[in-house]
Write an enzyme that holds these catalytic residues in place. Structure first.
Site, mmCIF file in Angstrom:
data_model
loop_
_atom_site.group_PDB
_atom_site.id
_atom_site.type_symbol
_atom_site.label_atom_id
_atom_site.label_comp_id
_atom_site.label_asym_id
_atom_site.label_seq_id
_atom_site.Cartn_x
_atom_site.Cartn_y
_atom_site.Cartn_z
ATOM 1 N N ASN A 178 46.088 35.263 33.323
ATOM 2 C CA ASN A 178 46.831 36.410 33.851
ATOM 3 C C ASN A 178 48.340 36.271 33.666
ATOM 4 O O ASN A 178 49.045 37.279 33.571
ATOM 5 C CB ASN A 178 46.489 36.654 35.327
ATOM 6 C CG ASN A 178 45.302 37.595 35.448
ATOM 7 O OD1 ASN A 178 45.139 38.499 34.620
ATOM 8 N ND2 ASN A 178 44.465 37.378 36.444
ATOM 9 N N SER A 209 41.502 35.926 42.118
ATOM 10 C CA SER A 209 42.156 36.332 40.866
ATOM 11 C C SER A 209 43.528 35.688 40.720
ATOM 12 O O SER A 209 44.030 35.577 39.607
ATOM 13 C CB SER A 209 42.367 37.843 40.851
ATOM 14 O OG SER A 209 41.155 38.513 40.903
ATOM 15 N N GLU A 222 38.510 29.590 34.395
ATOM 16 C CA GLU A 222 39.666 28.747 34.697
ATOM 17 C C GLU A 222 39.351 27.911 35.935
ATOM 18 O O GLU A 222 38.942 28.469 36.958
ATOM 19 C CB GLU A 222 40.896 29.624 34.954
ATOM 20 C CG GLU A 222 41.367 30.382 33.718
ATOM 21 C CD GLU A 222 42.501 31.365 34.003
ATOM 22 O OE1 GLU A 222 43.544 31.264 33.351
ATOM 23 O OE2 GLU A 222 42.331 32.234 34.875
ATOM 24 N N HIS A 257 37.831 30.490 38.392
ATOM 25 C CA HIS A 257 38.129 31.899 38.103
ATOM 26 C C HIS A 257 37.345 32.400 36.897
ATOM 27 O O HIS A 257 37.694 32.107 35.749
ATOM 28 C CB HIS A 257 39.643 32.072 37.883
ATOM 29 C CG HIS A 257 40.059 33.472 37.637
ATOM 30 N ND1 HIS A 257 40.976 33.841 36.687
ATOM 31 C CD2 HIS A 257 39.664 34.632 38.221
ATOM 32 C CE1 HIS A 257 41.136 35.155 36.705
ATOM 33 N NE2 HIS A 257 40.349 35.655 37.621
HETATM 34 N N1 LIG Z 1 36.871 42.474 39.667
HETATM 35 C C1 LIG Z 1 37.551 41.678 38.846
HETATM 36 O O1 LIG Z 1 37.977 42.081 37.753
HETATM 37 C C2 LIG Z 1 37.788 40.239 39.238
HETATM 38 C C3 LIG Z 1 37.971 39.278 38.206
HETATM 39 C C4 LIG Z 1 38.152 37.942 38.566
HETATM 40 C C5 LIG Z 1 38.199 37.595 39.908
HETATM 41 N N2 LIG Z 1 38.036 38.543 40.889
HETATM 42 C C6 LIG Z 1 38.069 38.093 42.292
HETATM 43 O O2 LIG Z 1 36.722 37.943 42.754
HETATM 44 C C7 LIG Z 1 36.654 38.266 44.141
HETATM 45 C C8 LIG Z 1 35.656 39.387 44.350
HETATM 46 O O3 LIG Z 1 36.041 40.496 43.573
HETATM 47 P P1 LIG Z 1 35.037 41.674 43.205
HETATM 48 O O4 LIG Z 1 35.710 42.477 42.167
HETATM 49 O O5 LIG Z 1 33.678 41.136 42.980
HETATM 50 O O6 LIG Z 1 35.063 42.500 44.578
HETATM 51 P P2 LIG Z 1 33.975 43.515 45.146
HETATM 52 O O7 LIG Z 1 34.708 44.384 46.099
HETATM 53 O O8 LIG Z 1 33.178 44.124 44.040
HETATM 54 O O9 LIG Z 1 32.981 42.542 45.961
HETATM 55 C C9 LIG Z 1 33.370 41.788 47.061
HETATM 56 C C10 LIG Z 1 32.199 41.686 48.012
HETATM 57 O O10 LIG Z 1 32.529 40.746 49.028
HETATM 58 C C11 LIG Z 1 31.987 41.215 50.240
HETATM 59 N N3 LIG Z 1 32.644 40.549 51.354
HETATM 60 C C12 LIG Z 1 33.836 40.844 51.921
HETATM 61 N N4 LIG Z 1 34.093 39.975 52.930
HETATM 62 C C13 LIG Z 1 33.051 39.109 52.966
HETATM 63 C C14 LIG Z 1 32.740 37.980 53.761
HETATM 64 N N5 LIG Z 1 33.558 37.574 54.741
HETATM 65 N N6 LIG Z 1 31.589 37.311 53.507
HETATM 66 C C15 LIG Z 1 30.745 37.704 52.514
HETATM 67 N N7 LIG Z 1 31.004 38.771 51.739
HETATM 68 C C16 LIG Z 1 32.144 39.467 51.954
HETATM 69 C C17 LIG Z 1 32.183 42.724 50.180
HETATM 70 O O11 LIG Z 1 31.320 43.377 51.088
HETATM 71 C C18 LIG Z 1 31.866 43.007 48.716
HETATM 72 O O12 LIG Z 1 30.502 43.332 48.514
HETATM 73 C C19 LIG Z 1 38.089 38.608 44.569
HETATM 74 O O13 LIG Z 1 38.701 37.462 45.050
HETATM 75 C C20 LIG Z 1 38.712 39.077 43.260
HETATM 76 O O14 LIG Z 1 40.108 38.972 43.263
HETATM 77 C C21 LIG Z 1 37.810 39.848 40.569
#
Ligand SMILES: NC(=O)c1ccc[n+]([C@@H]2O[C@H](COP(=O)([O-])OP(=O)(O)OC[C@H]3O[C@@H](n4cnc5c(N)ncnc54)[C@H](O)[C@@H]3O)[C@@H](O)[C@H]2O)c1
Length: 314
Positions: free
Chosen positions: A194, A122, A155, A143
């Site tokens: 952002n 993010s 992005e 992103h």
């Molecule tokens: N949720 C949002 O609004 C959003 C928007 C854009 C970007 N992001 C980014 O996307 C990424 C994921 O976010 P999310 O909201 O999907 O999180 P989430 O918590 O829903 O999912 C993350 C998943 O990754 C898994 N995980 C953790 N360590 C791991 C590893 N070493 N290998 C494989 N899997 C692993 C976890 O078990 C979990 O299921 C982050 O970097 C976040 O900042 C999130």
């Protein structure tokens, strides 16, 4: 690598973002493999993909006949070795720098030498995340915005080592999945979206804290004023249409009065201290008790779908 050489997409992290990104690529006919650290997360990812499919079908944005292949195109595993024949690997794991760095160091040992590495962080530094990767030409930020199966923007962020070729091929890939790419030329925190979103958030909090308006009126002013414009004309197009001289004069007196605080304001800290975290705790600025949380999410998605249809047809 050429765009048509991209056949298989690896996705790490089967959460909110990884599941949505998997659905997008699978629907477009790519072979997709999703990994996580536990089987149970893979199971809930399958459920999420089916929810995304259903909601797109309900809105007339996906045909029922697309479901079978979309589901069939996604494989799941808890073993990173499945990334060995992927052309693009997208990481959507937990937002922690050291975990992301170690993840990529391990993946580089498994992946093809020309596979593209993309992180969905993010806002963490792309250059920092790639620190333990030897070949950083192929490393890039990608992103997606939440919910990824609805929001068009992706992005693409250049890290210090990212090659022009990597940017070019991902630009083509994002267009191929019918999303809207922008290139962030410098690895700046918050990228574009952002940075703008949080400049607005800081001023919105400032207006409430200074007693200039209520939080309800801040939201209404945004939705029916500037926000009404933004899906159609961006802030710089708005200035061109309004007259740059007028925008210059307004900037000359107004910038001086806008918030430039460097820490989150008291009004936000207070809500945090009371565990009023918004929809997830059923109370934030607004009340989400007695089912109002679900209503708020459903209403948002319904209106987002309307906006998506408008954009597709515009
Ligand atoms: N949720 C949002 O609004 C959003 C928007 C854009 C970007 N992001 C980014 O996307 C990424 C994921 O976010 P999310 O909201 O999907 O999180 P989430 O918590 O829903 O999912 C993350 C998943 O990754 C898994 N995980 C953790 N360590 C791991 C590893 N070493 N290998 C494989 N899997 C692993 C976890 O078990 C979990 O299921 C982050 O970097 C976040 O900042 C999130």
């Amino acid at each position: 690598m050429k765009i048509d050489d991209i056949k298989k997409i690896g996705i790490a992290g089967a959460g909110t973002m990884g599941s949505g990104i998997a659905q997008i690529f699978a629907r477009k006919g790519y072979e997709v493999v999703v990994t996580d650290i536990k089987e149970e997360f893979l199971k809930s990812s399958k459920r999420l993909v089916s929810i995304f499919n259903s909601s797109l079908i309900e809105e007339g944005l996906m045909a029922e006949s697309e479901v079978e292949n979309t589901v069939k195109n996604i494989k799941y595993s808890i073993d990173k070795k499945v990334f060995s024949d992927c052309d693009v690997i997208i990481e959507a794991i937990i937002e922690k720098m050291d975990i992301k760095q170690d993840f990529w160091r391990e993946v580089e040992e498994i992946a093809k030498s020309d596979a593209i590495f993309a992180t969905n962080t993010s806002g963490l530094s792309i250059t920092e995340i790639s620190k333990k990767v030897k070949n950083r030409d192929r490393f890039i930020g990608m992103h997606f915005w939440n919910p990824p199966h609805i929001i068009p923007l992706v992005e693409l962020i250049r890290g210090e080592g990212t090659s022009g070729g990597t940017v070019d091929i991902l630009l083509k890939l994002v267009k191929k999945i019918d999303k809207e790419p922008v290139v962030v030329q410098k690895d700046a925190p918050g990228f574009i979206g952002n940075r703008i979103q949080f400049a607005v958030f800081r001023e919105a909090l400032n207006i409430v804290e200074e007693g200039i308006a209520t939080f309800e009126d801040v939201d209404r002013a945004m939705k029916y004023g500037p926000g009404f414009r933004y899906p159609i004309i961006g802030p710089l197009e708005t200035a061109d249409l309004g007259g740059l001289d007028t925008f210059y004069y307004i900037s000359s007196y107004l910038f001086n009065d806008l918030s430039d605080v460097k820490e989150p304001q008291e009004v936000l800290k207070k809500l945090m201290d009371n565990n009023e975290l918004g929809v997830k705790s059923k109370k934030g600025f607004y009340d989400y008790s007695e089912g109002k949380d679900e209503e708020a999410i459903k209403r948002r998605d319904k209106m987002f779908f309307k906006m998506l249809k408008y954009i597709h047809n515009a």
